[in-house]
Design a protein around this motif. Structure first.
Motif, PDB file in Angstrom:
ATOM      1  N   ARG A   1       0.601  -0.995  -0.103  1.00  0.00           N
ATOM      2  CA  ARG A   1      -0.452   0.040   0.058  1.00  0.00           C
ATOM      3  C   ARG A   1       0.969   1.288  -0.034  1.00  0.00           C
ATOM      4  O   ARG A   1       0.213   2.528  -0.547  1.00  0.00           O
ATOM      5  CB  ARG A   1      -1.218  -0.195   0.843  1.00  0.00           C
TER       6      ARG A   1
ATOM      7  N   LYS B   1       1.947  -7.438  11.913  1.00  0.00           N
ATOM      8  CA  LYS B   1       1.252  -7.658  11.306  1.00  0.00           C
ATOM      9  C   LYS B   1       1.916  -8.321  10.345  1.00  0.00           C
ATOM     10  O   LYS B   1       1.731  -9.590   9.711  1.00  0.00           O
ATOM     11  CB  LYS B   1       0.685  -6.683   9.895  1.00  0.00           C
TER      12      LYS B   1
ATOM     13  N   MET C   1       4.134   7.607  13.736  1.00  0.00           N
ATOM     14  CA  MET C   1       3.029   7.355  15.233  1.00  0.00           C
ATOM     15  C   MET C   1       3.310   7.626  15.961  1.00  0.00           C
ATOM     16  O   MET C   1       2.979   8.083  17.123  1.00  0.00           O
ATOM     17  CB  MET C   1       2.720   5.621  15.119  1.00  0.00           C
TER      18      MET C   1
ATOM     19  N   ILE D   1      -0.094   8.373  10.383  1.00  0.00           N
ATOM     20  CA  ILE D   1       0.200   6.619   9.271  1.00  0.00           C
ATOM     21  C   ILE D   1      -0.551   6.807   7.820  1.00  0.00           C
ATOM     22  O   ILE D   1      -1.654   6.876   8.386  1.00  0.00           O
ATOM     23  CB  ILE D   1       0.511   5.458   8.937  1.00  0.00           C
TER      24      ILE D   1
ATOM     25  N   SER E   1      -2.763   5.709   5.076  1.00  0.00           N
ATOM     26  CA  SER E   1      -3.524   4.856   4.632  1.00  0.00           C
ATOM     27  C   SER E   1      -2.978   3.929   2.846  1.00  0.00           C
ATOM     28  O   SER E   1      -2.778   2.943   2.529  1.00  0.00           O
ATOM     29  CB  SER E   1      -5.154   4.908   4.667  1.00  0.00           C
TER      30      SER E   1
ATOM     31  N   VAL F   1      -9.625  13.514   6.272  1.00  0.00           N
ATOM     32  CA  VAL F   1      -8.626  12.912   5.323  1.00  0.00           C
ATOM     33  C   VAL F   1      -8.230  13.487   4.392  1.00  0.00           C
ATOM     34  O   VAL F   1      -8.983  14.534   3.323  1.00  0.00           O
ATOM     35  CB  VAL F   1      -9.672  11.970   4.892  1.00  0.00           C
TER      36      VAL F   1
ATOM     37  N   CYS G   1      -2.268   5.172  15.473  1.00  0.00           N
ATOM     38  CA  CYS G   1      -1.780   5.843  14.277  1.00  0.00           C
ATOM     39  C   CYS G   1      -2.535   6.617  12.964  1.00  0.00           C
ATOM     40  O   CYS G   1      -2.275   7.100  11.851  1.00  0.00           O
ATOM     41  CB  CYS G   1      -0.744   4.801  13.774  1.00  0.00           C
ATOM     42  N   LYS G   2      -3.757   6.652  13.218  1.00  0.00           N
ATOM     43  CA  LYS G   2      -5.082   6.915  12.408  1.00  0.00           C
ATOM     44  C   LYS G   2      -5.072   6.533  11.133  1.00  0.00           C
ATOM     45  O   LYS G   2      -5.508   7.030   9.967  1.00  0.00           O
ATOM     46  CB  LYS G   2      -5.052   8.297  12.122  1.00  0.00           C
ATOM     47  N   ALA G   3      -4.308   5.494  10.905  1.00  0.00           N
ATOM     48  CA  ALA G   3      -4.234   4.668   9.026  1.00  0.00           C
ATOM     49  C   ALA G   3      -5.769   4.277   8.808  1.00  0.00           C
ATOM     50  O   ALA G   3      -6.093   3.946   7.940  1.00  0.00           O
ATOM     51  CB  ALA G   3      -3.120   3.869   9.298  1.00  0.00           C
TER      52      ALA G   3
ATOM     53  N   THR H   1      -8.424   5.223  10.460  1.00  0.00           N
ATOM     54  CA  THR H   1      -8.987   6.425   9.925  1.00  0.00           C
ATOM     55  C   THR H   1      -9.374   6.561   8.303  1.00  0.00           C
ATOM     56  O   THR H   1     -10.428   6.988   7.845  1.00  0.00           O
ATOM     57  CB  THR H   1      -9.397   7.435  11.007  1.00  0.00           C
ATOM     58  N   ALA H   2      -7.631   6.688   7.854  1.00  0.00           N
ATOM     59  CA  ALA H   2      -7.283   7.251   6.984  1.00  0.00           C
ATOM     60  C   ALA H   2      -8.053   6.429   5.766  1.00  0.00           C
ATOM     61  O   ALA H   2      -8.623   6.617   4.520  1.00  0.00           O
ATOM     62  CB  ALA H   2      -5.902   7.241   6.704  1.00  0.00           C
ATOM     63  N   ALA H   3      -8.287   5.334   6.072  1.00  0.00           N
ATOM     64  CA  ALA H   3      -9.100   4.265   4.490  1.00  0.00           C
ATOM     65  C   ALA H   3     -10.348   3.664   5.234  1.00  0.00           C
ATOM     66  O   ALA H   3     -10.798   3.012   3.979  1.00  0.00           O
ATOM     67  CB  ALA H   3      -8.289   2.982   5.246  1.00  0.00           C
TER      68      ALA H   3
ATOM     69  N   GLU I   1     -16.017   7.257   6.973  1.00  0.00           N
ATOM     70  CA  GLU I   1     -15.389   8.461   7.469  1.00  0.00           C
ATOM     71  C   GLU I   1     -15.591   9.892   6.610  1.00  0.00           C
ATOM     72  O   GLU I   1     -15.885  10.244   6.027  1.00  0.00           O
ATOM     73  CB  GLU I   1     -13.868   8.310   8.002  1.00  0.00           C
ATOM     74  N   LYS I   2     -15.508   8.726   5.588  1.00  0.00           N
ATOM     75  CA  LYS I   2     -15.807  10.024   4.123  1.00  0.00           C
ATOM     76  C   LYS I   2     -17.059  10.703   3.860  1.00  0.00           C
ATOM     77  O   LYS I   2     -17.002  12.521   4.001  1.00  0.00           O
ATOM     78  CB  LYS I   2     -15.133   9.163   3.199  1.00  0.00           C
TER      79      LYS I   2
ATOM     80  N   ASP J   1     -14.777   8.150  13.035  1.00  0.00           N
ATOM     81  CA  ASP J   1     -13.771   7.906  13.768  1.00  0.00           C
ATOM     82  C   ASP J   1     -13.635   6.779  14.000  1.00  0.00           C
ATOM     83  O   ASP J   1     -13.663   7.119  15.606  1.00  0.00           O
ATOM     84  CB  ASP J   1     -13.051   8.961  13.673  1.00  0.00           C
TER      85      ASP J   1
ATOM     86  N   ARG K   1     -10.350   5.210  14.944  1.00  0.00           N
ATOM     87  CA  ARG K   1      -9.093   5.724  15.881  1.00  0.00           C
ATOM     88  C   ARG K   1     -10.013   5.966  17.301  1.00  0.00           C
ATOM     89  O   ARG K   1      -9.487   5.787  18.137  1.00  0.00           O
ATOM     90  CB  ARG K   1      -8.142   6.775  15.650  1.00  0.00           C
ATOM     91  N   LYS K   2     -10.525   7.064  17.216  1.00  0.00           N
ATOM     92  CA  LYS K   2     -11.913   7.673  18.452  1.00  0.00           C
ATOM     93  C   LYS K   2     -12.229   7.188  18.978  1.00  0.00           C
ATOM     94  O   LYS K   2     -12.564   7.512  20.029  1.00  0.00           O
ATOM     95  CB  LYS K   2     -12.687   9.416  17.770  1.00  0.00           C
TER      96      LYS K   2
ATOM     97  N   VAL L   1      -5.178  -2.175   6.727  1.00  0.00           N
ATOM     98  CA  VAL L   1      -3.650  -0.890   7.002  1.00  0.00           C
ATOM     99  C   VAL L   1      -3.768  -0.899   8.032  1.00  0.00           C
ATOM    100  O   VAL L   1      -2.148  -0.388   8.396  1.00  0.00           O
ATOM    101  CB  VAL L   1      -4.234   0.293   6.701  1.00  0.00           C
ATOM    102  N   CYS L   2      -4.115  -1.760   9.211  1.00  0.00           N
ATOM    103  CA  CYS L   2      -3.264  -1.815  10.504  1.00  0.00           C
ATOM    104  C   CYS L   2      -2.508  -1.655  10.738  1.00  0.00           C
ATOM    105  O   CYS L   2      -2.217  -3.469  10.671  1.00  0.00           O
ATOM    106  CB  CYS L   2      -4.693  -1.952  11.970  1.00  0.00           C
TER     107      CYS L   2
END
Ligand SMILES: Cc1cc2nc3c(=O)[nH]c(=O)nc-3n(C[C@H](O)[C@H](O)[C@H](O)COP(=O)(O)OP(=O)(O)OC[C@H]3O[C@@H](n4cnc5c(N)ncnc54)[C@H](O)[C@@H]3O)c2cc1C
Ligand code: SF4
Ligand code: SF4
Lengths: 412, 154
Positions: A190, A238, A273, A299, A301, A322, B32-34, B36-38, B42-43, B49, B51-52, B83-84
């Protein structure tokens, strides 16, 4: 005369051999690659107007110290095929590949490299500037006929007729300084490594610095923005690497400051992070860096090719939304993993390894490992300076061990 | 931003979630918010969220979390889990939180109605004589409802 085999000529192996030499112990430094220095040989000096203490130059110092040290024999292009524990210590079966280019005769003209049909077969030693043959890439290693370099060399320094030799070596102790392997970021698809143009691994960036790729750039070719992505291949359960690699925050920060120094206009962002501060001055340096570098706790996505063909990063920004942002360059701060080269049974059955030695079943007090020592990144992620400190310590352990052996006292 | 009163928090809530099936990864989160970004939800719904939600669970905001409407918005697409880096498996975690919420009888009315249907008919749409007659005209076998398994499950 007591003799120690030091396996691996990275900074830990070099400094261990040097320290042993200082203590009057002879050593043989065995390296599979055609040049000494290990991973650090690829790094470049990060000095801005002042030294950033990255430690890259220490390797060069140690290489020249080793070359001058009579107590150290450096065997490049050498593999260990087999090993056996003996009453005295260890017996190793070495496979010595020849160095086809005689370094003393090489005038560093580079004509051989120009005629060689295989792109990576002839390389330049970054320390001395002389040329050497990387046998695994040479056509001869694939049983093809070629003698292009031998024919053109004006100094007749190349002799391709030389044959590999297998040889037994008896030593009193072995020290493993086999180091680490940098994480291959293509394993995290990714982040787009190898797919999205402009996405580099930190090692690629090091090589760009080293090869002077950022010097004398035209106005238009100068990068205007760069993003550093931290913890690629570290703190990642992971992929079974739930540990911190300890050096990436530091080296990314130094590269960021160097770029900022070269191109004051450049916009630098660092995605993290959790920034790890391992030395006492780090907190200060982070404060200083945060004035120049945009530190973002997120980090990404995904990284893909954006509308203008540059890498585009998707992340969750500080304002709770985002964000998709394009950068000229992205550097993935790759972490460290255990080296996977074969150890020919020196540590019994502990191989091939999925973990560093420090954190698995290697126990120096186990009689099966008598006379075997470990140093540097073979034990776990370390900086250059920490690897040297480690070797200083291990050298005294080895000396102690050898003295005890000599006086006949059993060592626990 | 609303204030949180420490006295209203339930410090043991994170252990409850972590010991609920699917919630095991809760305490591994690095924020790390990955995820949420994915997340595609959320969009469109900014309140949602991942992460929240994890932070709320860790802080012990039990009431706010279990009574919220947003925990029910997850589309179970597994983008976050993908993604986590910490293998928190947020999609499973949100299932755990939803399970806890429904035990506390906080599940949304629509969902409770669906639960009733499952219990009664073993499927989300009741099959009546009418449907089966139509099926036999088309040469299809009739559908027999088997709600028994669901009854014992629910
Ligand atoms: C991208 C990146 C940037 C870094 N930047 C910095 C920095 O700025 N400052 C800093 O202090 N540290 C930095 N580090 C860490 C630094 O690279 C290490 O501390 C250092 O390389 C450790 O040295 P080593 O000798 O233990 O291992 P290595 O450098 O890995 O050397 C091991 C050597 O052993 C050889 N070997 C392995 N197996 C065998 C075998 N079976 N037989 C014979 N030879 C073998 C290998 O070929 C290699 O030459 C960085 C690391 C990375 C990944
Ligand atoms: S991606 Fe994983 S570690 Fe990162 S914030 Fe989400 S749950 Fe936590
Ligand atoms: S599974 Fe749920 S929380 Fe995870 S990304 Fe999909 S919608 Fe978002």
């Amino acid at each position: 005369m007591k003799k120690v085999a030091v396996i691996g000529s990275g900074i830990s192996g070099l400094s261990l051999a040097h320290e042993l030499g200082e203590a009057g112990v002879n050593s043989i430094l065995i390296e599979t690659l055609p040049l000494p220095g290990g991973n650090t040989a690829r790094f470049s000096c990060k000095a801005t107007d002042s030294c950033q203490r990255c430690g890259a130059c220490l390797v060069q110092d140690y290489v020249s110290k080793i070359c001058r040290n009579d107590r150290v024999e450096l065997l490049l292009n050498c593999e260990i095929l087999d090993s056996r524990q003996t009453a005295k210590g260890y017996e190793l079966l070495l496979h010595k590949n020849p160095a086809f280019i005689d370094h003393l005769s090489c005038s560093k003209c580079g004509i051989c490299k120009k005629v060689c049909p295989a792109p990576k077969a002839i390389l330049v030693d970054p320390f001395t500037g002389s040329f050497f043959i990387n046998y695994s890439e040479c056509l001869l290693s694939q049983n093809m006929q070629c003698s292009a370099c031998e024919q053109v060399c004006p100094e007749q320094a190349i002799n391709l007729e030389l044959q590999p030799i297998d040889e037994n070596l008896e030593v009193d102790a072995v020290a493993l300084a086999t180091g680490f392997e940098a994480f291959d970021p293509a394993q995290k698809p990714r982040f787009g490594y190898g797919r999205v143009p402009g996405v580099l691994s930190a090692l690629d960036l090091e090589e760009m610095f080293r090869n002077g790729r950022f010097e004398n750039l035209q106005e238009n070719d100068r990068p205007s923005s760069i993003a550093f992505i931290q913890c690629v291949g570290s703190r990642d359960s992971k992929i079974g690497r739930n540990y911190c690699s300890r050096v990436c925050c530091g080296y990314a920060m130094r590269s960021a400051r160097l770029l900022k120094f070269k191109f004051p206009e450049i916009k630098v962002s660092m995605f993290y992070m959790d920034i790890q501060t391992f030395d006492r001055d780090f907190e200060n340096r982070i404060d200083k860096a945060s004035q120049e570098v945009n530190l973002i706790r997120a980090i990404p996505s995904e990284i893909r090719s954006g509308p203008s063909g540059k890498p585009e990063i998707t992340y969750y920004g500080v304002n709770d939304q985002v964000i998709q942002e394009e950068f000229d360059l992205v550097s993935l701060s790759v972490g460290m993993g255990p080296a996977t080269t074969s150890l020919a049974g020196i540590l019994g059955t502990i191989e091939p390894r999925a973990d560093f030695y420090g954190s698995n079943s290697f126990n120096p007090n186990n009689p099966a490992f008598k006379g075997a020592f470990l140093t540097g990144c073979a034990l776990g992620p370390k900086t250059i300076q920490e690897s040297i400190d480690d070797s200083v310590h291990v050298a005294s352990q080895i000396e102690f061990y050898l003295n005890k052996q000599q006086s006949g006292v059993e060592v626990e | 931003m609303a204030r949180i009163n420490l006295n209203d928090l339930d410090p043991s809530f994170k252990f409850t979630v972590a010991s609920t099936r699917g919630g095991e990864g809760l305490q591994a989160c690095y924020a790390c918010k990955a995820c949420t970004a994915a997340c595609p939800i959320e969009k469109t719904v900014k309140r949602y969220d991942p992460r929240k939600i994890i932070r709320m669970a860790l802080l012990g905001m039990k009431k706010e979390l279990l009574e919220s409407d947003f925990i029910w918005l997850c589309s179970s697409c597994y983008s976050c889990s993908e993604v986590c880096p910490q293998d928190v498996r947020f999609t499973e975690l949100i299932f755990a939180i939803k399970n806890l919420a429904s035990v506390e009888a906080c599940a949304p009315a629509g969902l409770m109605a669906q639960r009733g249907l499952l219990k009664e008919h073993g499927r989300l749409y009741e099959v009546s004589e009418f449907e089966n007659e139509k099926r036999s005209k088309l040469g299809l076998p009739p559908i027999v409802e088997h709600p028994e398994d669901y009854k014992s499950l629910l």
